[in-house]
Design a protein around this motif. Structure first.
Motif, PDB file in Angstrom:
ATOM      1  N   SER A 131      -2.085  10.609  11.682  1.00 25.96           N
ATOM      2  CA  SER A 131      -1.075  10.843  12.724  1.00 25.96           C
ATOM      3  C   SER A 131      -0.704   9.542  13.416  1.00 25.96           C
ATOM      4  O   SER A 131       0.477   9.292  13.702  1.00 25.96           O
ATOM      5  N   GLU A 138       1.597  -0.909  -4.819  1.00 26.71           N
ATOM      6  CA  GLU A 138       0.363  -0.119  -4.762  1.00 26.71           C
ATOM      7  C   GLU A 138      -0.536  -0.469  -5.947  1.00 26.71           C
ATOM      8  O   GLU A 138      -0.095  -0.453  -7.093  1.00 26.71           O
ATOM      9  N   GLY A 163       0.828  -1.204   0.000  1.00 25.96           N
ATOM     10  CA  GLY A 163       0.000   0.000   0.000  1.00 25.96           C
ATOM     11  C   GLY A 163       0.860   1.250   0.000  1.00 25.96           C
ATOM     12  O   GLY A 163       1.783   1.372   0.808  1.00 25.96           O
ATOM     13  N   GLN A 174     -11.546   8.342   0.809  1.00 24.79           N
ATOM     14  CA  GLN A 174     -11.751   9.308   1.890  1.00 24.79           C
ATOM     15  C   GLN A 174     -11.082  10.646   1.623  1.00 24.79           C
ATOM     16  O   GLN A 174     -11.278  11.615   2.362  1.00 24.79           O
ATOM     17  N   ASP A 231      -4.425   2.355   9.015  1.00 29.99           N
ATOM     18  CA  ASP A 231      -5.788   1.848   9.193  1.00 29.99           C
ATOM     19  C   ASP A 231      -5.847   0.326   9.179  1.00 29.99           C
ATOM     20  O   ASP A 231      -6.816  -0.259   9.657  1.00 29.99           O
ATOM     21  N   SER A 232      -4.852  -0.331   8.612  1.00 29.41           N
ATOM     22  CA  SER A 232      -4.923  -1.790   8.536  1.00 29.41           C
ATOM     23  C   SER A 232      -4.886  -2.398   9.933  1.00 29.41           C
ATOM     24  O   SER A 232      -5.485  -3.441  10.161  1.00 29.41           O
ATOM     25  N   ARG A 272      -6.315  16.378   1.628  1.00 26.74           N
ATOM     26  CA  ARG A 272      -5.643  15.098   1.841  1.00 26.74           C
ATOM     27  C   ARG A 272      -4.801  14.739   0.612  1.00 26.74           C
ATOM     28  O   ARG A 272      -3.700  14.190   0.730  1.00 26.74           O
ATOM     29  N   THR A 293      -1.363  -5.362  -7.491  1.00 27.36           N
ATOM     30  CA  THR A 293      -2.292  -5.756  -6.422  1.00 27.36           C
ATOM     31  C   THR A 293      -1.682  -6.880  -5.596  1.00 27.36           C
ATOM     32  O   THR A 293      -1.301  -7.920  -6.144  1.00 27.36           O
ATOM     33  N   LEU A 340      -2.322  -1.598   4.007  1.00 23.24           N
ATOM     34  CA  LEU A 340      -3.382  -1.716   2.995  1.00 23.24           C
ATOM     35  C   LEU A 340      -4.681  -1.031   3.412  1.00 23.24           C
ATOM     36  O   LEU A 340      -5.686  -1.111   2.720  1.00 23.24           O
ATOM     37  N   VAL A 345      -0.724   7.078   2.944  1.00 21.87           N
ATOM     38  CA  VAL A 345       0.026   7.773   4.009  1.00 21.87           C
ATOM     39  C   VAL A 345       0.850   6.804   4.858  1.00 21.87           C
ATOM     40  O   VAL A 345       2.054   7.005   5.063  1.00 21.87           O
ATOM     41  N   ALA A 346       0.212   5.725   5.333  1.00 20.75           N
ATOM     42  CA  ALA A 346       0.939   4.796   6.208  1.00 20.75           C
ATOM     43  C   ALA A 346       2.075   4.115   5.444  1.00 20.75           C
ATOM     44  O   ALA A 346       3.200   3.996   5.955  1.00 20.75           O
ATOM     45  N   GLY A 347       1.793   3.685   4.225  1.00 23.28           N
ATOM     46  CA  GLY A 347       2.816   2.983   3.445  1.00 23.28           C
ATOM     47  C   GLY A 347       4.002   3.878   3.122  1.00 23.28           C
ATOM     48  O   GLY A 347       5.160   3.449   3.195  1.00 23.28           O
ATOM     49  N   ARG A 397      -7.854   9.328  -6.093  1.00 18.32           N
ATOM     50  CA  ARG A 397      -7.668   8.033  -6.770  1.00 18.32           C
ATOM     51  C   ARG A 397      -8.553   7.000  -6.078  1.00 18.32           C
ATOM     52  O   ARG A 397      -9.021   7.222  -4.956  1.00 18.32           O
ATOM     53  N   PRO A 406     -13.407   9.177  12.051  1.00 19.21           N
ATOM     54  CA  PRO A 406     -12.594  10.306  11.588  1.00 19.21           C
ATOM     55  C   PRO A 406     -12.883  11.637  12.267  1.00 19.21           C
ATOM     56  O   PRO A 406     -12.092  12.577  12.130  1.00 19.21           O
ATOM     57  N   HIS A 430      -9.278  16.516   5.902  1.00 19.11           N
ATOM     58  CA  HIS A 430      -8.286  15.781   6.691  1.00 19.11           C
ATOM     59  C   HIS A 430      -7.455  16.766   7.519  1.00 19.11           C
ATOM     60  O   HIS A 430      -6.678  17.534   6.968  1.00 19.11           O
ATOM     61  N   PHE A 431      -7.643  16.720   8.830  1.00 21.31           N
ATOM     62  CA  PHE A 431      -6.810  17.512   9.745  1.00 21.31           C
ATOM     63  C   PHE A 431      -5.556  16.705  10.037  1.00 21.31           C
ATOM     64  O   PHE A 431      -5.669  15.530  10.367  1.00 21.31           O
TER      65      PHE A 431
END
Ligand SMILES: Cc1cc2nc3c(=O)[nH]c(=O)nc-3n(C[C@H](O)[C@H](O)[C@H](O)COP(=O)(O)OP(=O)(O)OC[C@H]3O[C@@H](n4cnc5c(N)ncnc54)[C@H](O)[C@@H]3O)c2cc1C
Length: 507
Positions: free
Chosen positions: A341, A33, A10, A49, A327-328, A112, A136, A176, A13-15, A44, A334, A54-55
């Motif tokens: 963060s 990705e 993924g 979301q 999020d995974s 975002r 994928t 992911l 952001v996290a990836g 995309r 939210p 997005h703060f």
């Protein structure tokens, strides 16, 4: 870990944050990705979301800055706005408009999609990170499932062209998102499935994007950049829209996202209904502001907002060679703006551990999970503190009826008392801002005598009619633009600029 490849699943952001820290310890980092990533700040498919505000909380902004030095400057250079919410946002709270005044918290406002674009730009500056787009992830390969010596060894994938492939990895990072299938893949391979904690407070967001009118055509009363309207607490008969949490959220390019959210209420999904609902929000300023702008998008609605924590830390034998971030592993309602963060904070923990530990073994995995749990508990407690109040909430974390009643009755009054006290007591203001920004836990705040002293002192002053900064301005009119920073009361200094965040009544 040199000569080894780390694979990130993924590229959101996290990836991207994970890739940033892995590149310091692995020779090669490959991000897989599914989407083709746009060169610019565009929506995309894999991140629906992004249509909503997005703060980026302070702890997240700082964490990303540690991973990618210069991130904040790059975000601002790309159009992000560095603002001080207490000065630049008009808050319609329970008793009306809050006074405008200098505070301890600043924020960089942007969309975002811009945050992600700037992150991607930063990642592309790192030569050892390769982003493979249109790929994928379809499965994991592991050995010794469920045994303490078991580990994940690599990742299976298929390309947009229909080719299947396999990538061996010294470490796999699952980023992911909410829909990650990693737990299912592990289960199918014979691993124990981590227990899952859930609480869905039936939050719905509905958002639409707008162009602002040119600055010289905005009314003088429009000093604010951001409008926040909290739900009514009147308990009486009112339009459903009075219970919305609404934001007129400024983003780059002289635009705003007009967003209404609610716990458990049907939200508008068509343009006409959206505008009509905006007009019925409990201050007319919100609907008027939206109508003064030009809509540039359709209405976007999401219900993908439940709190969900996959407790890998509770597994007897967690899979070595795999960590989950973003999020995974833990996704939040939210409303509390914690997702990005929390993801960046987890990535920082991973980076620190890779730096000090020689190998990714069981001890590494256990310690990472322990530290990640402590980090995730901070936002999780905050989300539970409000979401457990709702009778219609579902999930493993629903509270018994007596606790729901107490939470429902007390949480807003406590919030009101804290925000009001924060206007006159810098310690209270700062502490609450730290909690909101995940720099302090709710538990630390609850156990802080100086904090509660400030709140109680304010309540006493209120009862004696001796508070200094006025509040509760009529929400049927425009929010007052007066700057109450340094204000010393009706007989003291007149409202103007003053010492930033000073305690108006002395510490
Ligand atoms: C309405 C709403 C508002 C929000 N507001 C805020 C906010 O104000 N502040 C905040 O911090 N957070 C907010 N969040 C949460 C935030 O969006 C998430 O926490 C954040 O996006 C988590 O990032 P992630 O990288 O973990 O997952 P995601 O952003 O969901 O990314 C997952 C990535 O994995 C890719 N992917 C999925 N499956 C595969 C596969 N099989 N193979 C390859 N790639 C795949 C996707 O394409 C995507 O790029 C909000 C969320 C919602 C729903």
């Amino acid at each position: 870990m040199r000569n080894e490849t780390a694979v990130v699943l993924g590229g959101s952001v996290a990836g991207l944050c994970a890739a940033g820290v892995l590149a310091r310890s692995f020779d090669r980092v490959v991000v897989l990705e599914r989407d083709r990533l746009p060169a610019d700040a565009e929506h995309r498919r894999g991140v629906p979301q992004s249509k909503h505000p997005h703060f980026l909380l302070n702890s997240g902004r700082r964490a990303i800055g540690e991973i990618f030095p210069g991130f904040e400057e790059a975000l601002i250079a790309a159009g992000g706005m560095h603002l001080m919410p207490s000065m630049d946002a008009a808050y319609c709270e329970n008793d009306g408009w809050a006074p405008r005044k200098s505070g301890s918290m600043t924020m960089v406002y942007s969309s975002r999609v811009l945050i992600e674009r700037v992150l991607r730009d930063k990642v592309r500056e790192v030569p050892s990170i390769e982003i493979r787009e249109g790929v994928t992830v379809t499965g994991l390969r592991s050995v010794g499932a469920g045994a303490p010596s078991g580990r994940v060894e690599g990742v299976e994938y298929s390309t947009a062209e229909g080719e299947d492939g396999y990538l061996a990895a010294g470490l796999v990072v699952d980023a992911l998102g909410r829909g990650s299938s990693v737990v299912d893949w592990l289960g199918a391979a014979g691993w124990d499935v981590p227990p899952q904690q859930t609480l869905d407070a039936k939050v719905t967001y509905t958002s639409r994007w707008y162009d602002l009118p040119p600055a010289d055509r905005r009314p003088e009363s429009w000093w604010w950049k951001h409008l926040v309207i909290t739900p009514t607490q009147d308990g009486g008969d009112h339009p459903a829209e009075h219970e919305f949490l609404s934001n007129f959220f400024p983003i780059e390019g002289d635009r705003a996202i007009v967003c209404m959210g609610s716990w458990g209420i049907e939200m508008p999904r068509k343009a006409e209904a959206f505008e009509a609902a905006a007009d019925r929000v409990r201050t007319p300023v919100f609907g008027r502001a939206a109508r003064a702008c030009t809509p540039t998008s359709e209405v976007h609605l999401t219900r993908s907002t439940g709190n969900k924590w996959r407790r890998f830390d509770l597994l007897k034998a967690p899979p070595v060679g795999l960590v989950s971030i973003g999020d995974s592993i833990c996704a939040f309602n939210p409303f509390y703006a914690q997702g990005m963060s929390s993801a960046a904070r987890s990535a920082l923990i991973l980076g620190e551990m890779l730096r000090v530990r020689g190998a990714v073994d069981l001890a590494f995995t256990r310690e990472f999970l322990r530290r990640q749990r402590a980090s995730l508990q901070v936002p999780w407690m905050l989300a539970m503190a409000r979401d457990q109040a709702y009778d219609f909430a579902t999930g493993t974390e629903t509270a018994p009826a007596w606790r729901r009643r107490i939470t429902a009755r007390l949480s807003w009054p406590i919030f009101n008392a804290i925000t009001a006290a924060g206007r006159e007591d810098a310690y209270v203001e700062r502490t609450f801002a730290q909690v909101f920004n995940l720099d302090r836990s709710l538990g630390q705040m609850a156990a802080d005598p100086r904090f509660w002293f400030g709140v109680v002192r304010y309540k006493l002053r209120q009862r004696l009619g001796r508070t200094i900064v006025p509040g509760g301005f009529d929400d049927q009119r425009d929010p007052p633009g007066t700057d109450f920073t340094g204000y010393a009361g009706p007989r003291g200094a007149s409202p103007s600029g003053g010492a930033r965040g000073d305690d108006l009544v002395g510490a």
